[in-house]
Design an enzyme around this catalytic site. Structure first.
Site, short mmCIF file in Angstrom:
data_model
loop_
_atom_site.label_atom_id
_atom_site.label_comp_id
_atom_site.label_asym_id
_atom_site.label_seq_id
_atom_site.Cartn_x
_atom_site.Cartn_y
_atom_site.Cartn_z
N GLU A 130 39.74 30.62 -24.06
CA GLU A 130 40.03 29.28 -22.96
C GLU A 130 39.83 29.75 -21.39
O GLU A 130 39.16 29.13 -20.69
CB GLU A 130 41.37 28.97 -23.12
CG GLU A 130 41.84 28.50 -24.55
CD GLU A 130 40.88 27.44 -25.09
OE1 GLU A 130 40.58 26.62 -24.32
OE2 GLU A 130 40.61 27.33 -26.18
N HIS A 135 35.95 29.02 -20.84
CA HIS A 135 35.96 27.78 -20.51
C HIS A 135 36.34 27.51 -18.97
O HIS A 135 35.72 26.84 -18.24
CB HIS A 135 36.90 26.63 -21.37
CG HIS A 135 35.98 26.83 -22.88
ND1 HIS A 135 34.90 26.52 -23.02
CD2 HIS A 135 36.90 26.81 -23.85
CE1 HIS A 135 34.80 26.29 -24.25
NE2 HIS A 135 35.72 26.58 -24.88
N PRO A 140 36.01 -2.47 -27.58
CA PRO A 140 36.50 -1.45 -28.46
C PRO A 140 38.10 -1.86 -29.09
O PRO A 140 38.62 -2.67 -28.62
CB PRO A 140 36.56 -0.21 -27.37
CG PRO A 140 35.65 -0.71 -26.43
CD PRO A 140 35.81 -2.13 -26.18
N PRO A 141 38.30 -1.18 -30.00
CA PRO A 141 39.63 -1.28 -30.55
C PRO A 141 40.55 -1.03 -29.62
O PRO A 141 40.66 -0.06 -28.77
CB PRO A 141 39.64 -0.25 -31.81
CG PRO A 141 38.35 0.07 -32.03
CD PRO A 141 37.51 -0.14 -30.62
N ASP A 197 32.87 23.83 -30.13
CA ASP A 197 32.06 23.87 -28.82
C ASP A 197 30.53 23.79 -29.30
O ASP A 197 29.98 23.13 -28.57
CB ASP A 197 32.61 25.07 -28.07
CG ASP A 197 33.98 25.11 -27.83
OD1 ASP A 197 34.48 24.08 -27.58
OD2 ASP A 197 34.56 26.27 -27.68
#
Length: 597
Positions: free
Chosen positions: A385, A388, A163-164, A460
């Protein structure tokens, strides 16, 4: 002196007023009988002199002064001198080579000297296996007899894949610092020009230089610029890249042997390279340079902090644990941000607090405390939040919550961070279904408490739908559809990314796939709803604590859920942090920062 036109001059001569004249070409000057002087200019008049003689005028003549001889020569020879100068200029440019005019076919490779290379393997950490592979090549160059006595041959090429930001170019610089052989460095894009045939000419010139300096190493960065699949050009016609690639294939494994010339190439797109380029005999070794594990991250942090004064409270192992998924470039940026933050606070050393703040900045963006948010919108963000957070806390086996905030950062109005206990390389179905429920926790909290739906859950829902579709179509995690994959990805090689997906299934199967995706997402929604219903008081406590404190860490979240009160103002906790970030984005910018992998 009087200025007379020619006609007036002739009139005065006719009257006998002119005593004498001076003729100098067409210029006429003289004096009258009264002693006054005059001047005039004559036309082409061959009868003027006889006329003056008839009137008894005294005539004096002088020659016209010509230009100097050297001026005459210069004017006549100037065009020829200019052509000679231009011809000499172009001849010198052609002989100079390199990047000069008309030297398109010359290679742009830079020969690195010992003085310019200061990177060694001691400056590379987190990729021990790759270092071992490359160290063996350096040993072969230094002592070839050690390997040739058993019939071994030096690899012709090494392809660094990863990966980079994982350190592929840094590894090449370390090879240049370790090997006592000439090291040529060039980028894949340096081969490609607007003129057809230039790339192939530069490839041949590059290997010619390598043969002259053998044994040597040639490093080509971003080789996918010229090494992509042949026959995949858009629009048809001759492709300059294909001709360049053909020249590269012949030079690496043609009839002529390039003994002692090792080609090392780096790319983060090995999937688009031509199979003829990656086969043994050309790139004999393919070395994967992955993102570092926790031990590798700690080693990388030590490399980047060796010249930075650090306070006694800095624990790099905690920083390494809190940065899963970070590449070497990410960690270097993290250390730099921490140093800048410490300097901004006029500290003499970088403290652990600076590393924590730098991680928040790298992962979530800079705090936007100046952003004006209404109390109603702030309350919506807090419950989102909190939803979650509550679902993640109540699901056994979910990644622990590290931090939740309702301070706007980057494009997000609020974020919830989870810190995995250990690194995962494969994900079981239970973990993914738990993830779906956590993603939908914010929307469920809005619906249950605020009795409304907002655009803040847009990101989401998008991620939950994408995850559910991958579970059904790519990972075979649907009981109804079975262990099958659906949808063949079609990638345009020269566009470099997937632009379409071929539907290799019937319309009825597509309907079933949509039903299964919906079943997974709605099931996660119902699961999150049940958790909210059973723990509604805890949801309110979390949201109110967020409105009061704005940021909660893992210990404070645990205390709030169990009904304990928090001191105010809240103490700032320094702990390891993140990886997965759930975000509520602003309504006008739905795609807020997601995972920091």
């Amino acid at each position: 002196m009087a200025e007379l036109v020619y006609s007036e001059f002739l009139t005065r001569v006719e009257k006998g007023d002119v005593q004498e004249v001076l003729l100098k070409g067409r210029e006429i000057s003289g004096k009258f009988n009264d002693g006054s002087q005059f001047s005039s200019y004559s036309a082409e008049d061959p009868d003027l002199v006889p006329y003056l003689r008839d009137k008894g005028v005294r005539i004096v003549a002088e020659p016209v002064q010509d230009n100097p001889w050297y001026v005459t020569i210069f004017v006549s020879w100037f065009p020829m001198l200019l052509l000679i100068a231009v011809w000499i200029f172009f001849m010198r440019q052609m002989q100079a080579g390199g990047s000069k005019a008309l030297s398109f076919g010359k290679s742009k490779a830079r020969l690195l000297s010992d003085a310019s290379v200061k990177v060694t393997f001691n400056d590379v950490a987190g990729v021990d296996e790759a270092k071992e592979e490359l160290a063996e090549i350096i040993d072969f160059l230094k002592d070839p007899q050690r390997f040739q006595k058993l019939g071994g041959k030096i690899p012709k090429g090494v392809l660094l894949m990863g990966p980079p930001g994982t350190g592929k170019t840094l590894l090449a610089k370390a090879i240049a610092g370790e090997a006592n052989v000439p090291f040529f460095s060039i980028s894949g894009s340096d081969f490609v020009e607007m003129f057809v045939g230039v790339g192939a000419s530069r490839v041949r010139d590059l290997f010619d230089q390598g043969k002259k300096h053998a044994p040597c190493i040639i490093f080509v960065d971003e080789i996918d610029a010229v090494g992509r699949h042949r026959g995949a050009g858009l629009g048809g016609g001759h492709d300059e890249r294909e001709q360049t690639l053909n020249a590269l294939l012949v030079e690496m494994d043609g009839f002529e042997s390039n003994e002692g010339v090792i080609l090392i190439a780096a790319t983060n797109r090995p999937d688009v390279l031509d199979p003829a380029l990656t086969r043994p005999g050309r790139f004999d070794r393919q070395v994967v340079v992955p993102n570092p594990d926790i031990k590798g991250r700690e080693g990388i942090l030590k490399v980047h902090t060796k010249n930075i004064p650090m306070a006694d409270d800095v624990e790099l192992d905690i920083v390494a644990r809190g940065t899963p998924g970070f590449s070497g470039a990410d960690l270097a940026n993290l250390v730099n941000e921490a140093a800048l933050l410490a300097a901004r606070k006029d500290r003499s050393k970088v403290a652990m607090e600076d590393f924590e703040e730098a991680k928040d900045k790298v992962l979530m963006g800079t705090e936007r405390r100046s952003m004006i948010i209404s109390d109603e919108e702030k309350r919506t963000t807090a419950f989102h939040e909190a939803g979650h957070t509550l679902v993640a806390k109540m699901i056994p086996g979910a990644d622990p919550i590290h931090k939740v905030t309702i301070i706007p950062r980057g494009r997000a109005l609020g974020l919830t961070q989870q810190l995995p206990i250990d690194e995962k390389h494969t994900y079981p179905k239970d973990y993914l279904t738990d993830r779906l429920a956590i993603l939908l926790g914010g929307r469920v909290a809005e619906e249950m408490v605020l009795k409304k739906q907002t655009t803040g859950a847009g990101n989401d829902i998008e991620r939950a739908t994408e995850l559910a579709r991958k579970m059904v179509c790519e990972w075979g995690m649907s009981e109804e559809m079975g262990p099958l994959t659906f949808g063949k990805k079609e990638e345009q090689i020269f566009l470099g990314r997937e632009i379409s997906q071929h539907r290799d299934y019937s319309e009825s199967t597509a309907i079933k796939i949509d039903e299964e995706v919906k079943k997974l997402v709605t099931g996660a929604h119902q699961r999150a709803t049940k958790i909210m219903t059973d723990n509604l008081d805890a949801l309110h406590r979390l949201a109110n604590a967020l409105l009061e404190h704005e940021v909660l860490d893992g210990e404070e979240i645990e205390a709030v859920i169990h009904g304990e009160s928090l001191p105010f103002p809240k103490a700032t906790a320094a702990a390891a942090q993140h990886v997965e970030v759930d975000s509520e984005s602003a309504g006008s910018e739905p795609d807020a920062p997601t995972e920091a992998h």
